[in-house]
Design a protein around this motif. Structure first.
Motif, PDB file in Angstrom:
ATOM      1  N   LEU A 214       0.847  -1.191   0.000  1.00  0.00           N
ATOM      2  CA  LEU A 214       0.000   0.000   0.000  1.00  0.00           C
ATOM      3  C   LEU A 214       0.883   1.242   0.000  1.00  0.00           C
ATOM      4  N   HIS A 215       0.916   1.955  -1.127  1.00  0.00           N
ATOM      5  CA  HIS A 215       1.694   3.194  -1.240  1.00  0.00           C
ATOM      6  C   HIS A 215       0.801   4.362  -0.800  1.00  0.00           C
ATOM      7  N   LEU A 216       0.926   4.781   0.432  1.00  0.00           N
ATOM      8  CA  LEU A 216       0.010   5.801   0.955  1.00  0.00           C
ATOM      9  C   LEU A 216       0.331   7.208   0.465  1.00  0.00           C
ATOM     10  N   HIS A 217       1.501   7.422  -0.105  1.00  0.00           N
ATOM     11  CA  HIS A 217       1.834   8.716  -0.718  1.00  0.00           C
ATOM     12  C   HIS A 217       1.894   8.611  -2.240  1.00  0.00           C
ATOM     13  N   GLY A 218       1.303   7.558  -2.796  1.00  0.00           N
ATOM     14  CA  GLY A 218       1.326   7.378  -4.238  1.00  0.00           C
ATOM     15  C   GLY A 218       2.583   6.662  -4.689  1.00  0.00           C
ATOM     16  N   CYS A 219       2.641   6.415  -6.001  1.00  0.00           N
ATOM     17  CA  CYS A 219       3.761   5.651  -6.555  1.00  0.00           C
ATOM     18  C   CYS A 219       4.098   6.199  -7.935  1.00  0.00           C
ATOM     19  N   VAL A 220       5.333   5.971  -8.342  1.00  0.00           N
ATOM     20  CA  VAL A 220       5.858   6.582  -9.559  1.00  0.00           C
ATOM     21  C   VAL A 220       5.077   6.196 -10.817  1.00  0.00           C
ATOM     22  N   GLY A 221       4.466   5.026 -10.840  1.00  0.00           N
ATOM     23  CA  GLY A 221       3.735   4.602 -12.039  1.00  0.00           C
ATOM     24  C   GLY A 221       2.237   4.732 -11.947  1.00  0.00           C
ATOM     25  N   TRP A 222       1.745   5.443 -10.919  1.00  0.00           N
ATOM     26  CA  TRP A 222       0.308   5.607 -10.730  1.00  0.00           C
ATOM     27  C   TRP A 222      -0.170   6.913 -11.358  1.00  0.00           C
ATOM     28  N   PHE A 223      -1.326   6.827 -11.977  1.00  0.00           N
ATOM     29  CA  PHE A 223      -1.969   8.020 -12.534  1.00  0.00           C
ATOM     30  C   PHE A 223      -3.439   7.984 -12.163  1.00  0.00           C
ATOM     31  N   ASP A 224      -4.035   9.141 -12.119  1.00  0.00           N
ATOM     32  CA  ASP A 224      -5.445   9.231 -11.758  1.00  0.00           C
ATOM     33  C   ASP A 224      -6.222   9.825 -12.918  1.00  0.00           C
ATOM     34  N   TRP A 225      -7.274   9.124 -13.324  1.00  0.00           N
ATOM     35  CA  TRP A 225      -8.068   9.615 -14.457  1.00  0.00           C
ATOM     36  C   TRP A 225      -8.629  11.010 -14.187  1.00  0.00           C
ATOM     37  N   GLY A 226      -8.982  11.265 -12.933  1.00  0.00           N
ATOM     38  CA  GLY A 226      -9.625  12.538 -12.624  1.00  0.00           C
ATOM     39  C   GLY A 226      -8.690  13.733 -12.701  1.00  0.00           C
ATOM     40  N   THR A 227      -7.373  13.511 -12.467  1.00  0.00           N
ATOM     41  CA  THR A 227      -6.450  14.634 -12.452  1.00  0.00           C
ATOM     42  C   THR A 227      -5.497  14.648 -13.638  1.00  0.00           C
ATOM     43  N   SER A 228      -5.243  13.491 -14.238  1.00  0.00           N
ATOM     44  CA  SER A 228      -4.286  13.459 -15.346  1.00  0.00           C
ATOM     45  C   SER A 228      -4.893  14.036 -16.615  1.00  0.00           C
ATOM     46  N   SER A 229      -6.023  13.509 -16.995  1.00  0.00           N
ATOM     47  CA  SER A 229      -6.678  13.985 -18.206  1.00  0.00           C
ATOM     48  C   SER A 229      -8.128  13.534 -18.186  1.00  0.00           C
ATOM     49  N   ASN A 236     -16.899   4.413 -18.184  1.00  0.00           N
ATOM     50  CA  ASN A 236     -17.389   3.414 -17.241  1.00  0.00           C
ATOM     51  C   ASN A 236     -16.484   3.235 -16.033  1.00  0.00           C
ATOM     52  N   LEU A 237     -15.447   4.078 -15.887  1.00  0.00           N
ATOM     53  CA  LEU A 237     -14.571   4.005 -14.722  1.00  0.00           C
ATOM     54  C   LEU A 237     -14.905   5.133 -13.755  1.00  0.00           C
ATOM     55  N   PRO A 238     -14.956   4.831 -12.453  1.00  0.00           N
ATOM     56  CA  PRO A 238     -15.219   5.888 -11.470  1.00  0.00           C
ATOM     57  C   PRO A 238     -14.054   6.853 -11.386  1.00  0.00           C
ATOM     58  N   ARG A 239     -14.314   8.065 -10.940  1.00  0.00           N
ATOM     59  CA  ARG A 239     -13.265   9.089 -10.871  1.00  0.00           C
ATOM     60  C   ARG A 239     -12.168   8.719  -9.880  1.00  0.00           C
ATOM     61  N   SER A 240     -12.462   7.808  -8.952  1.00  0.00           N
ATOM     62  CA  SER A 240     -11.468   7.451  -7.946  1.00  0.00           C
ATOM     63  C   SER A 240     -10.470   6.414  -8.445  1.00  0.00           C
ATOM     64  N   THR A 241     -10.651   5.948  -9.665  1.00  0.00           N
ATOM     65  CA  THR A 241      -9.794   4.887 -10.168  1.00  0.00           C
ATOM     66  C   THR A 241      -8.346   5.328 -10.279  1.00  0.00           C
ATOM     67  N   ILE A 242      -7.441   4.531  -9.701  1.00  0.00           N
ATOM     68  CA  ILE A 242      -6.007   4.718  -9.874  1.00  0.00           C
ATOM     69  C   ILE A 242      -5.572   3.796 -10.997  1.00  0.00           C
ATOM     70  N   ALA A 243      -4.934   4.336 -11.994  1.00  0.00           N
ATOM     71  CA  ALA A 243      -4.511   3.555 -13.145  1.00  0.00           C
ATOM     72  C   ALA A 243      -3.000   3.389 -13.153  1.00  0.00           C
ATOM     73  N   LEU A 244      -2.541   2.249 -13.668  1.00  0.00           N
ATOM     74  CA  LEU A 244      -1.118   1.968 -13.809  1.00  0.00           C
ATOM     75  C   LEU A 244      -0.736   2.087 -15.272  1.00  0.00           C
ATOM     76  N   SER A 245       0.372   2.762 -15.546  1.00  0.00           N
ATOM     77  CA  SER A 245       0.785   2.935 -16.938  1.00  0.00           C
ATOM     78  C   SER A 245       1.506   1.692 -17.439  1.00  0.00           C
ATOM     79  N   ARG A 246       1.354   1.428 -18.729  1.00  0.00           N
ATOM     80  CA  ARG A 246       1.995   0.269 -19.343  1.00  0.00           C
ATOM     81  C   ARG A 246       3.513   0.369 -19.253  1.00  0.00           C
ATOM     82  N   SER A 247       4.067   1.556 -19.505  1.00  0.00           N
ATOM     83  CA  SER A 247       5.523   1.710 -19.464  1.00  0.00           C
ATOM     84  C   SER A 247       6.061   1.446 -18.061  1.00  0.00           C
ATOM     85  N   PHE A 248       5.309   1.834 -17.029  1.00  0.00           N
ATOM     86  CA  PHE A 248       5.710   1.566 -15.654  1.00  0.00           C
ATOM     87  C   PHE A 248       5.787   0.066 -15.399  1.00  0.00           C
TER      88      PHE A 248
END
Length: 377
Positions: A214-229, A236-248
């Motif tokens: 559990l990364h409580l301060h976030g992680c280098v490969g995490w992105f958030d749909w609500g804040t990134s773009s 069909n994804l909720p705004r709270s979804t944390i997404a992992l990038s393929r390159s990560f």
């Protein structure tokens, strides 16, 4: 089930900086030949800070205090936001005189803090670029000798254990992925739809992770749909979804074709940056859910080990989490710094020494790992 709360003292084993070294390391990275694309803006930022009329900014820069710098710039950002909110509130009151006064005040503040805002953005992107570059380098460097201790730690983690980390790096999950104890589909405490290339990886994903991180301060490969773009987020994804990038994930060593239905937009990763004004709301619910998960794990734990984490003053939320959810009799501190070790023992354990010097001696991570028993699955 045991819970392991880890800080920068663990990642330091494999070449990551601790908090006090972070600004200097980011500065070195940005100015390197393979550094950040924000080099020109970074140079302007450093020049502005070095000769700044504000003694707080100037001293924080001279001390290479990244946390202090972010705190001051975060305050400027909040004041800008508050000024805009004041304009909106006055508009609803329909008082033309007050609206114009609020607008004039906001415009003046925006002019005077424009470079504060620009510098804050530059620092955020540089911080993200630094950790992303380190993560990519780890793909080729993780066979180095410094990783042996981390691998031994991973070997001794048991099924059901939970790791709570305040680090941005993915060093432990890299090790656990190799050891077949962790998968990115559920290993971060939330679900991700990931298209693996191999049948073996898909079968492992169906079994799930033996250990959660559990990364409580976030992680280098995490992105958030609500804040990134927001426009790129699947409907069909909720705004709270944390997404992992393929390159990560690929740099982590996972053979994947895509993640989270669509690949999230690359850019500034989801990191709660060092500051006394940490904003956990930026994750639109994603990180607060992980904090709840962490609290439940701490309450249910047979033992809690706080390893290489100094619990700095700026981490007030972390202190509240640990103090309110742990049984003092079940907490052990592993820290090679005598001051941090003594302070945390008095805060979190059942020891009641009259002075920090009276507590048990500090303990190095590698020495403690060597004492751990191997799991019986």
């Amino acid at each position: 089930m045991n819970v392991y709360v880890i800080g920068a003292g663990v990642s330091m084993q494999v070449g990551y900086p601790v908090g006090g070294q972070l600004f200097s390391e980011v500065d070195k990275f940005v100015k390197s030949p393979d550094g950040s694309e924000h080099r020109e803006k970074w140079d302007k930022l450093c020049g502005w800070l070095e000769c700044n009329e504000d003694v707080l900014l100037r001293e924080a820069y001279q001390n290479k205090d990244l946390e202090g710098l972010f705190t001051i710039l975060d305050l400027a950002s909040k004041l800008r936001l508050d000024a805009s909110s004041m304009v909106v509130r006055e508009m609803f009151k329909r008082g033309n005189t007050e609206v114009e006064r609020a607008r004039a005040g906001a415009a003046k503040l925006y002019r005077e803090t424009e470079f504060h805002s620009d510098c804050r953005k530059t620092m955020l992107f540089a911080l993200g670029d630094f950790f992303q570059a380190k993560h990519r380098d780890d793909l080729n460097n993780h066979s180095a000798e410094g990783w042996d201790c981390l691998r031994e730690f991973g070997d001794k983690l048991r099924r059901g254990d939970v790791v709570i980390t305040f680090n941005y790096d993915a060093t432990l999950e890299r090790v656990l992925l190799e050891q077949r104890k962790w998968t990115p589909t559920d290993g971060y405490g939330f679900s991700n739809i990931i298209n693996f290339d191999s049948e073996d990886d898909r079968a492992r994903a169906e079994l799930g992770s033996a250990v959660k991180i559990l990364h409580l301060h976030g992680c280098v490969g995490w992105f958030d749909w609500g804040t990134s773009s927001p426009s790129a987020a699947p409907a069909n994804l909720p705004r709270s979804t944390i997404a992992l990038s393929r390159s990560f994930l690929q740099s982590l060593g996972a053979n994947v074709r895509g993640t989270s239905i669509l690949d999230p937009p690359e850019g500034k990763p989801m990191l709660i940056h060092p500051s006394f004004m940490k904003n956990f709301e930026q994750a639109h619910g994603g990180l607060p859910d992980l904090w709840r998960h962490a609290g439940s794990a701490l309450k249910d734990a047979c033992a809690v080990f706080v390893i290489g984490y100094s619990l700095p003053e700026a981490d007030g939320a972390a202190m509240a989490l640990l103090i309110t959810n742990t049984d003092r009799k079940r907490v052990q501190v592993v820290n090679e710094d005598a001051i941090h070790s003594g302070r945390l023992r008095q805060l979190l354990t059942s020891e009641r020494a009259t002075a920090i010097a009276d507590t048990a001696p500090p303990l190095k991570f590698e020495d403690w790992v060597a004492q751990l028993r191997s799991p019986t699955w």
